[in-house]
Design a protein around this motif. Structure first.
Motif, PDB file in Angstrom:
ATOM      1  N   THR A 114       1.465  -7.403 -44.746  1.00  0.00           N
ATOM      2  CA  THR A 114       0.637  -8.500 -44.249  1.00  0.00           C
ATOM      3  C   THR A 114       1.479  -9.551 -43.533  1.00  0.00           C
ATOM      4  OG1 THR A 114      -0.927  -8.159 -46.069  1.00  0.00           O
ATOM      5  CG2 THR A 114      -1.025 -10.266 -44.919  1.00  0.00           C
ATOM      6  N   VAL A 115       2.588  -9.927 -44.144  1.00  0.00           N
ATOM      7  CA  VAL A 115       3.466 -10.926 -43.532  1.00  0.00           C
ATOM      8  C   VAL A 115       4.093 -10.362 -42.259  1.00  0.00           C
ATOM      9  CG1 VAL A 115       5.536 -12.321 -43.869  1.00  0.00           C
ATOM     10  CG2 VAL A 115       3.914 -12.034 -45.736  1.00  0.00           C
ATOM     11  N   PHE A 133      11.732 -15.602 -45.122  1.00  0.00           N
ATOM     12  CA  PHE A 133      11.000 -14.635 -45.931  1.00  0.00           C
ATOM     13  C   PHE A 133      11.919 -13.581 -46.539  1.00  0.00           C
ATOM     14  CE2 PHE A 133       7.148 -15.749 -43.216  1.00  0.00           C
ATOM     15  CZ  PHE A 133       6.587 -16.517 -44.226  1.00  0.00           C
ATOM     16  N   MET A 197       9.523  -6.109 -45.820  1.00  0.00           N
ATOM     17  CA  MET A 197       8.907  -6.827 -44.712  1.00  0.00           C
ATOM     18  C   MET A 197       9.718  -6.670 -43.428  1.00  0.00           C
ATOM     19  SD  MET A 197       9.077 -10.092 -42.914  1.00  0.00           S
ATOM     20  CE  MET A 197      10.284 -10.863 -43.889  1.00  0.00           C
TER      21      MET A 197
END
Length: 320
Positions: A114-115, A133, A197
């Protein structure tokens, strides 16, 4: 006119020179061929001395009764029989670990994807947000973060203070309550989403933009583009992240050890498999039994990895 003796001497000199030159070239060729292996020497020393050697030793010890003091005593498969039939804490550790893996791995990958999708929308300052992040993945496995996590979810911790201030709720000690202790560790694992991510973001950058443009012209919504273009083309990356994160989840140790003070409590609700292995080896000094536990974990991880590769043929889509 040249005498036969002079001709023979000249032939000997020329032959000797050619032989020495050939030897020099052969030695030079041999050095050139061996040179790459010279760079592998540090890795080979580390592999045999720090990986393969201890692994073989632990395999031998898993068939013995060994306590670090007395000499190993061969008992055959006795340790494995005890694991399967006479160790309730082993099954409790398996239950806790499997619950953690089933919850933490999908949630972590979902949040990471999602990120990554959000960052892939041309966000300004992408490098800054990517570094921010990714930071939890660097710090999350440290003792300091585990101590901080314990303070946040303690009875008088930050979370309960916020809940009391915002909604007037006096929460329990989340890390000391059997029903919630494991979920705090799941939340800590999900918070360390930076590594998958970054990999997801790299995969998203490889998807051709013209596919989205063509889909937009055909009237496909953003959601339909995600499920029909992004996810199918991203399945190799999803598969890679899933395998890596599953293995990492099975090996989780530091957070449970620090938050539970090494006990796996309350009432074994955070007794990860690796924590139980540590207790048997370095608290109870049953090295032989702990070695057997370690090899059972190796087999479990190999089985899950093999199943993942087998299932990949049904849902992972490569370019060909």
């Amino acid at each position: 006119m040249e005498t036969p003796y002079l001709s023979d001497a000249r032939s000997v000199v020329v032959g000797t020179a050619l032989t020495q030159g050939g030897r020099r070239r052969s030695a030079s060729d041999l050095c050139s061929r061996l040179e790459p292996y010279g760079f592998l020497v540090p890795w080979l020393v580390g592999f045999f001395a720090l990986t393969l050697g201890p692994a073989v030793s632990s395999l031998y010890l898993s068939f013995t009764d060994y306590d670090l003091v007395d000499a190993p005593y061969w008992i055959g498969i006795g340790n494995y029989v005890r694991i399967a039939s006479d160790d309730p804490r082993f099954w409790k550790a398996m239950q806790v670990t499997f619950t953690f893996v089933v919850l933490a791995m999908p949630l972590k990958l979902t949040f990471a994807l999602t990120v990554a999708v959000a960052l892939n929308k041309g966000l300004k300052g992408l490098s800054f947000f990517r570094a921010i992040f990714y930071l939890p993945s660097l710090l999350g496995a440290s003792v300091a973060i585990a101590l901080l996590w314990r303070q946040i979810f303690a009875g008088d911790g930050l979370l309960n203070r916020l809940l009391a201030h915002l909604i007037g709720y006096d929460g329990p000690s989340w890390i000391s309550t059997p029903g919630t202790a494991l979920y705090t560790l799941v939340l800590l694992a999900v918070w360390q989403f930076g590594s998958p991510m970054i990999i997801f973001l790299a995969g998203l950058r490889q998807i051709p933009k013209d596919m989205y443009e063509a889909a937009s012209i055909d009237g496909a919504s953003a959601g339909r583009q995600f499920f029909k273009i992004t996810l199918p083309l991203l399945t190799p990356v999803i598969f890679f992240n899933a395998v890596i994160q599953t293995i990492d989840a099975f090996k989780a140790f530091t957070s449970a050890f620090v938050i539970s003070n090494g006990s796996g409590g309350p009432i074994d609700s955070t007794l990860f498999y690796t924590l139980y292995l540590y207790q048997e080896a370095f608290v109870n000094f049953r090295i032989g039994y702990a070695s057997a536990l370690a090899w059972v974990l190796v087999v479990i991880i190999c089985v899950f990895t093999a199943l993942a590769f087998f299932s990949a043929r049904f849902w992972v889509h490569y370019d060909d």
